[in-house]
Design an enzyme around this catalytic site. Structure first.
Site, PDB file in Angstrom:
ATOM      1  N   GLU A   1      -5.108   0.674   2.915  1.00 33.88           N
ATOM      2  CA  GLU A   1      -4.737  -0.340   3.897  1.00 33.88           C
ATOM      3  C   GLU A   1      -4.770   0.227   5.301  1.00 33.88           C
ATOM      4  OE1 GLU A   1      -2.451  -3.009   6.484  1.00 33.88           O
ATOM      5  OE2 GLU A   1      -2.023  -0.907   6.066  1.00 33.88           O
ATOM      6  N   GLU A   2      -4.365   1.484   5.448  1.00 29.40           N
ATOM      7  CA  GLU A   2      -4.346   2.104   6.766  1.00 29.40           C
ATOM      8  C   GLU A   2      -5.730   2.582   7.198  1.00 29.40           C
ATOM      9  OE1 GLU A   2      -1.926   1.786   8.545  1.00 29.40           O
ATOM     10  OE2 GLU A   2      -0.042   1.903   7.449  1.00 29.40           O
TER      11      GLU A   2
ATOM     12  N   ASP B   1      -0.828   4.262   0.853  1.00 30.06           N
ATOM     13  CA  ASP B   1      -1.449   5.187   1.792  1.00 30.06           C
ATOM     14  C   ASP B   1      -0.712   5.126   3.119  1.00 30.06           C
ATOM     15  OD1 ASP B   1      -2.545   2.527   2.119  1.00 30.06           O
ATOM     16  OD2 ASP B   1      -4.049   3.392   3.457  1.00 30.06           O
TER      17      ASP B   1
ATOM     18  N   ASP C   1       6.514   1.971   6.516  1.00 28.21           N
ATOM     19  CA  ASP C   1       5.184   1.382   6.359  1.00 28.21           C
ATOM     20  C   ASP C   1       4.384   2.152   5.317  1.00 28.21           C
ATOM     21  OD1 ASP C   1       2.943  -0.155   6.777  1.00 28.21           O
ATOM     22  OD2 ASP C   1       2.394   0.808   8.669  1.00 28.21           O
TER      23      ASP C   1
ATOM     24  N   HIS D   1       4.564   4.335  11.997  1.00 29.96           N
ATOM     25  CA  HIS D   1       3.511   5.143  12.622  1.00 29.96           C
ATOM     26  C   HIS D   1       4.056   6.118  13.670  1.00 29.96           C
ATOM     27  CE1 HIS D   1      -0.088   2.305  11.500  1.00 29.96           C
ATOM     28  NE2 HIS D   1       0.797   2.420  10.519  1.00 29.96           N
TER      29      HIS D   1
ATOM     30  N   HIS E   1       0.838  -1.198   0.000  1.00 28.58           N
ATOM     31  CA  HIS E   1       0.000   0.000   0.000  1.00 28.58           C
ATOM     32  C   HIS E   1       0.870   1.245   0.000  1.00 28.58           C
ATOM     33  CE1 HIS E   1       0.618   0.944   4.356  1.00 28.58           C
ATOM     34  NE2 HIS E   1       0.735  -0.361   4.463  1.00 28.58           N
TER      35      HIS E   1
ATOM     36  N   GLU F   1       4.856  -5.688   4.103  1.00 26.06           N
ATOM     37  CA  GLU F   1       4.713  -5.010   5.389  1.00 26.06           C
ATOM     38  C   GLU F   1       6.006  -5.118   6.205  1.00 26.06           C
ATOM     39  OE1 GLU F   1       2.392  -3.195   6.689  1.00 26.06           O
ATOM     40  OE2 GLU F   1       0.716  -3.493   5.318  1.00 26.06           O
TER      41      GLU F   1
END
Length: 380
Positions: free
Chosen positions: A133-134, A74, A103, A347, A72, A162
């Site tokens: 995905e997030e 996003d 990520d 994150h 992903h 991931e």
């Protein structure tokens, strides 16, 4: 046409793509993949507030085996306090910094570069890239899977990029994930003055009894590949600002992370049965985010492990730890495992990947592609 993963990763980071992502970040990736010989398809799915979400499918080659890379572009919101701009793609002290560096735009860039370096090999290579995905993950990978079914595209093996590693690149491969279900419990009552309880019906004692019964549940002791399943109470609320009012309702929310001994809907029914016993009249609503799955150690994990060993000199551990990912959907297509960068800064503020780790991951992914192509050569 070769691709350097560093400038590609920088360009991806500089495209602000807080979920749901679309637009510029996909332009960057499409340009790189088209130059590497991929046929690229992009489409939007969904409406506000969770969409529209952009998705990308890139395919190159014919025949099998077909190796897909899934990921992903996003990202979660940047937050504040970054040393440099969250979307600046700055290099500092040998590391690429930016939201999504780990990520997982770094892994997307690494695989694109690895694919560009292996364009003359037999078999099929594809990238399954979502912008959701997030977020709720409703209009992303599942929409891509529907598109792939319509187009007759079905991989034999899937690698999800991931961030899986804990302390050094290559130390962990994920061969499965626990399932996840969220459950909302609402216990009705009848409000009234605390001095006249006979004129009211306090829902809190019933909810407390129910939560006590839930807390006493032991779902299992774990399995050979999975930790024990667990039920966690994540919130309790009565919405009552007064000290002298019996509330009209009480609610709680649960999160259950479960291994492959269970199914999400069965767990919801188990909580519903406890509610009927300990809090009659309560309503129970569950949403299953994903079922547990396990890709038994085999050809795919061996290929990735061999590529890691060749690059790092160490064999990875096989794990099912952590939260959920889009692998929970892709497992319906083919064997799927996850391998990517270190997850220590994902994150977080100043999320970063050392440049050398980005290049090392590219070499590992290239090794995976070449090993899968070797299978194709044996079959031809």
């Amino acid at each position: 046409m070769p691709i350097d993963p560093l400038p590609l990763a920088q360009a991806l980071l500089r495209a602000d793509s807080v979920t749901p992502a679309r637009g510029a970040v996909f332009d960057v990736l499409e340009d790189a993949l088209a130059a590497a010989g991929f046929t690229v398809t992009r489409f939007l799915d969904g409406e506000a507030p969770d969409g529209p979400v952009e998705n990308l499918l890139a395919v190159r080659g014919t025949g099998g085996p077909h190796l897909a890379f899934a990921g992903h572009v996003d990202v979660v919101p940047a937050g504040s306090g970054w040393t440099h701009g969250a979307f600046s793609g700055t290099i500092e002290d040998g590391a690429l910094v930016g939201r999504g560096a780990v990520d997982m735009k770094g892994a997307v860039a690494a695989f694109a570069a690895a694919a560009a370096a292996t364009g003359d090999l037999p078999g099929t290579t594809s990238l399954i890239i979502t912008g959701d995905e997030e977020g709720p993950a409703v209009h992303g990978t599942r929409a891509l899977m529907r598109h792939m079914a319509d187009a007759g595209v079905r991989p034999d093996l899937c690698l999800v990029g991931e961030p899986t590693c804990v302390s050094r690149l290559g130390d962990t491969i994920k061969i499965g994930r626990r399932g996840s279900v969220n459950i909302w419990i609402d216990v009705p009552g009848r409000e009234g003055h605390v001095a006249y309880p006979h004129l009211a019906d306090n829902p809190v004692p019933r909810l407390v009894r129910l939560l006590g019964a839930i807390d006493a549940v032991v779902l299992d002791a774990g399995t050979a590949w999975f930790d024990p399943s667990n039920i966690e109470v994540t919130t309790v609320d009565v919405g009552n600002p007064a000290t002298n009012v019996i509330p009209s309702a009480a609610s709680a929310r649960l999160s259950i992370r479960f291994n492959d001994l269970h199914r999400g809907d069965a767990l919801v029914e188990r909580i519903r049965a406890l509610a009927a016993e300990h809090a009659p009249g309560a309503t129970v609503r569950g949403v299953v985010s994903g079922e547990a799955f396990l890709t038994e150690p085999g050809a795919l994990s061996a290929i990735v492990s061999d590529a890691i060993l060749a690059e790092t000199g160490s064999e990875p551990a096989l794990s099912t730890s952590g939260g959920t990912s889009d692998a929970r959907f892709l497992r319906a297509l083919c064997p799927v495992i996850e391998f990517g960068l270190l997850n220590a800064t994902m994150h977080k503020r100043d999320e970063a990947v050392p440049v050398e780790q980005l290049r090392s991951l590219t070499r590992i992914y290239e090794g995976v592609i070449r090993r899968v192509a070797g299978i194709a050569q044996l079959q031809s």
